[in-house]
Design a protein around this motif. Structure first.
Motif, short mmCIF file in Angstrom:
data_model
loop_
_atom_site.label_atom_id
_atom_site.label_comp_id
_atom_site.label_asym_id
_atom_site.label_seq_id
_atom_site.Cartn_x
_atom_site.Cartn_y
_atom_site.Cartn_z
N THR A 432 27.95 9.97 -13.56
CA THR A 432 27.90 9.70 -12.13
C THR A 432 26.62 8.94 -11.81
O THR A 432 25.52 9.42 -12.08
CB THR A 432 27.96 10.99 -11.31
OG1 THR A 432 29.19 11.66 -11.58
CG2 THR A 432 27.88 10.69 -9.81
N PRO A 434 24.25 7.40 -8.99
CA PRO A 434 23.97 7.50 -7.56
C PRO A 434 23.48 6.18 -6.96
O PRO A 434 22.37 6.08 -6.43
CB PRO A 434 22.88 8.57 -7.50
CG PRO A 434 22.14 8.40 -8.78
CD PRO A 434 23.16 8.01 -9.80
N TYR A 435 24.34 5.17 -7.04
CA TYR A 435 23.99 3.87 -6.47
C TYR A 435 24.79 3.69 -5.17
O TYR A 435 26.02 3.81 -5.17
CB TYR A 435 24.32 2.74 -7.45
CG TYR A 435 24.06 1.37 -6.89
CD1 TYR A 435 22.75 0.92 -6.69
CD2 TYR A 435 25.10 0.52 -6.54
CE1 TYR A 435 22.50 -0.33 -6.17
CE2 TYR A 435 24.85 -0.74 -6.02
CZ TYR A 435 23.55 -1.16 -5.83
OH TYR A 435 23.30 -2.40 -5.29
N ALA A 458 29.21 11.28 -3.90
CA ALA A 458 28.19 11.56 -4.91
C ALA A 458 27.70 10.28 -5.59
O ALA A 458 26.66 10.29 -6.24
CB ALA A 458 28.71 12.53 -5.95
N GLY A 459 28.47 9.21 -5.46
CA GLY A 459 28.09 7.97 -6.10
C GLY A 459 29.26 7.34 -6.83
O GLY A 459 30.42 7.45 -6.39
#
Length: 485
Positions: A432, A434-435, A458-459
């Motif tokens: 995952t 996170p961008y 969450a991304g």
């Protein structure tokens, strides 16, 4: 720069206590900059952006390079001791241990200064150094032309304490003018040149002399108060200017002049008027960067953390100088970082917008230590595959998240570097990221394989094929290229 005699990295901050001699208020102020030879670094909020358009252009070049090879080398390599610092009586408590000299301080200093008479690095081959640097992915060289001890690694017309002097056995070697041959060899590989130069000179009679109140007891600053002896100080200023101009006029294009000994500054009463000579040099070396470290102001064009990495991006140009082994100078039986450690260090620095100057201390015979060569080659192998995510990049929020680091190139490419500190680390099949930005395509940088992904609060969740758990070692990193919208 320094480590102790056992190779331990020394901490930043604090002040040294000088026993036997009181310091003036100005001298005490400079002490806070350095702890056991390791320099603190200037605050980013005090950075002064240069106004010269050529210097600003060169700063963009600098921020593209990301990786430098720093080298501390001189007669001190023969003993495997810290460079220069043992000459300072005020720094004796930490810098003179590890060797039973069996002599008093004055005799010791004479022995140290006499190391030039046995310095004979007959196995120095500049082309091999340059070849290795290119193989390692090095983009510029930071080489000690002169450390605080005053020994010149070039054929200076202003000092007899130099590699080409008749009392140095190496002076008859075809490579005797080490800076000249080394700079040319690296330039031929397309590698930039930074000339490291100490503003202090502990061999020069106009800086250190026993003719003043201190007698033979010396600290890192001059033996006298410059304001009380302006004529003597002016002689040292002119000597320093002459050597700087000599390096900048006779040794080809210099991309950077990297000035150590930050205690030599106007604030401490030791003003060598560096800006005056740099402005003159830039008339024939336009845009040349000046790193007047820890001094601040318009001639500290980038900040230089030493043996550390800032916690957050600084928002200004910077370069961490960090040892590949445990010491800046050559140390016998030294241990070196692994390629994995160096890659993780480089990524951490680049994600925060900095450059890494990785330091190697050459052996006294002129060869590079085998452990250092192995580490550099391993670094180069990784960069040959993943360098796109390093060179020419800029910071990209969120910078770091767990073992993920972020860089960007232009407006359309974001790189996510998933780092594994150990071979035994778990390598997940689902990651995952996170961008927060919109992404239209994700690929693995090494293979170009396109990856399936899903976006939620969450991304970005990415499925990574081909993950094998068990006995296979974790890679140093997996690198994802995000094509943004």
């Amino acid at each position: 720069m320094a480590n102790d005699e056992l190779g331990r990295q020394l901490p930043l901050g604090g002040t040294d206590t000088v026993e036997g001699e009181g310091l003036t208020a100005a001298e005490e102020a400079t002490e806070a900059r350095i702890e056991q030879g390791v320099h603190n670094y200037s605050a980013a909020e005090d950075y002064v952006w240069p106004t010269d358009p050529e210097v600003r252009k060169k700063l963009e070049w600098f921020q593209d390079q990301k990786l430098a090879l720093m080298m501390h080398w001189g007669p001190y390599a023969q003993l495997g001791v810290v460079e220069s610092w043992a000459l300072s009586d005020a720094d004796a408590d930490w810098s003179r241990t590890g060797i039973d000299w069996g002599v008093n301080a004055q005799e010791f200093k004479q022995q140290y200064f006499g190391l030039n008479k046995t310095f004979n690095p007959v196995r120095f081959q500049p082309e091999q150094w340059a070849e290795l640097a290119a193989e390692a992915g090095i983009r510029y060289l930071v080489f000690t032309t002169k450390h605080h001890d005053g020994f010149c690694m070039w054929d200076s017309a202003y000092s007899d304490y130099k590699i080409t002097a008749e009392d140095c056995p190496y002076h008859t070697n075809r490579y005797a003018d080490i800076c000249g041959h080394l700079f040319e060899a690296f330039r031929k590989k397309g590698i930039g040149i930074a000339a490291y130069f100490s503003k202090a000179d502990w061999h020069n009679e106009h800086y250190w002399s026993s003719n003043y109140q201190r007698g033979d007891y010396m600290w890192r600053g001059p033996a006298y108060v410059p304001e009380e002896h302006p004529e003597e100080w002016e002689k040292f200023v002119q000597f320093t200017h002459n050597q700087i101009k000599e390096l900048a006029s006779q040794y080809g294009k210099l991309d950077i002049m990297w000035f150590d000994a930050g205690w030599v500054c106007e604030e401490s009463g030791q003003d060598i008027r560096l800006g005056e000579v740099i402005d003159q040099v830039r008339t024939w070396q336009p845009g040349m960067l000046c790193a007047d470290r820890t001094v601040g102001g318009p001639y500290e064009n980038y900040i230089t953390p030493e043996q550390c990495v800032p916690e957050e991006p600084l928002g200004v140009p910077w370069e961490s100088c960090i040892t590949l082994g445990t010491s800046f100078s050559f140390a016998y039986e030294d241990t070196y970082k692994s390629p994995r450690e160096v890659v993780c260090l480089l990524v951490d620095i680049v994600a925060k917008g900095g450059n890494l100057a990785i330091n190697v201390g050459p052996q006294p015979d002129g060869r590079l230590p085998r452990g250092a060569v192995t580490a550099l080659r391993g670094l180069g192998e990784w960069l040959a595959v993943y360098g796109e995510a390093i060179y020419g990049t800029r910071v990209c929020a969120p910078y770091k998240a767990g073992n993920l680091a972020f860089t960007r190139k232009g407006e359309k490419a974001v790189y996510v570097l998933e780092l594994f500190d150990r071979e035994t680390d778990h390598v997940p099949a689902v990651v995952t990221i996170p961008y927060p930005g919109a992404v239209r395509r994700i690929t693995l940088l090494d293979t170009g394989e396109e990856l399936a992904f899903a976006v939620d609060e969450a991304g970005i969740t990415v499925n990574v094929p081909g993950v094998q758990q068990g006995s296979a070692p974790a890679p140093i990193a997996r690198v994802y290229k995000l094509e943004t919208e």
